[in-house]
Write a protein that holds these residues in place. Sequence first.
Motif, PDB file in Angstrom:
ATOM      1  N   THR A 100       0.838  -1.198   0.000  1.00  0.00           N
ATOM      2  CA  THR A 100       0.000   0.000   0.000  1.00  0.00           C
ATOM      3  C   THR A 100       0.871   1.245   0.000  1.00  0.00           C
ATOM      4  OG1 THR A 100      -0.151   0.028   2.419  1.00  0.00           O
ATOM      5  CG2 THR A 100      -1.906  -1.121   1.232  1.00  0.00           C
ATOM      6  N   GLY A 101       0.370   2.290  -0.629  1.00  0.00           N
ATOM      7  CA  GLY A 101       1.115   3.537  -0.693  1.00  0.00           C
ATOM      8  C   GLY A 101       0.304   4.612  -1.370  1.00  0.00           C
ATOM      9  N   GLN A 102       0.949   5.726  -1.640  1.00  0.00           N
ATOM     10  CA  GLN A 102       0.301   6.843  -2.308  1.00  0.00           C
ATOM     11  C   GLN A 102       1.254   7.439  -3.335  1.00  0.00           C
ATOM     12  OE1 GLN A 102      -1.682   9.766   0.153  1.00  0.00           O
ATOM     13  NE2 GLN A 102      -2.063   8.260   1.741  1.00  0.00           N
ATOM     14  N   ILE A 103       0.675   7.949  -4.407  1.00  0.00           N
ATOM     15  CA  ILE A 103       1.426   8.651  -5.435  1.00  0.00           C
ATOM     16  C   ILE A 103       1.121  10.136  -5.299  1.00  0.00           C
ATOM     17  CG2 ILE A 103       1.691   9.008  -7.924  1.00  0.00           C
ATOM     18  CD1 ILE A 103       0.853   6.047  -8.242  1.00  0.00           C
ATOM     19  N   ILE A 104       2.158  10.955  -5.364  1.00  0.00           N
ATOM     20  CA  ILE A 104       1.993  12.405  -5.293  1.00  0.00           C
ATOM     21  C   ILE A 104       2.472  12.998  -6.609  1.00  0.00           C
ATOM     22  CG2 ILE A 104       2.700  14.544  -4.152  1.00  0.00           C
ATOM     23  CD1 ILE A 104       3.296  12.855  -1.644  1.00  0.00           C
TER      24      ILE A 104
END
Length: 127
Positions: A100-104
Motif C-alpha cells: 500500500t502507498g500513495q502517489i503524489i
Amino acid sequence: DERIYGLGEQYSSLEHNGKKLPIIAAEQGIGRGKQPTTFMFNRMLFGSGGSWHTTYSAIPHYVTSKARSLFLTNFSYAEFDFTDDEKISILSTTPTNRLTGQIIGARSVPETVEAYTEYSGKGPKIG
C-alpha cells in the motif's frame, strides 16, 4: 534528465539513479562498505563494518526532480530499484502480500514535499 532523491537519511548517496536501495533501519557500522576499513572491522567484530545502505532513518518515500513522488504506507521491508531508466520497481515482503502507498504529483518539488508532510506530519518548532 530526471533525478531521484529521498528514502530517508541515506548516507552513501544523494541521487539514487542507477541504484537499488533496501529500505531497512540497521546499525550503520564502521566503514559502511569503504575498504579496507569495513573488511577489517567485519573480521575483528562480525558484521560491525556495516553496509553502504544502512541508516537509522529509512523512509519508503522518494521524490524526483520532476516533482513526482511515491511513498509506501505499510511497515514492511522494501527495496527500491532505480537501475532502469524507463521504470522504477519496488520489491516488498509483507505478511499480507499487499503493498500500500500513495502517489503524489505536484507542480514543484517543494509542493511534493509539502503534500508528503501533510501525510507524515511535522516535528515541533525548535527555538
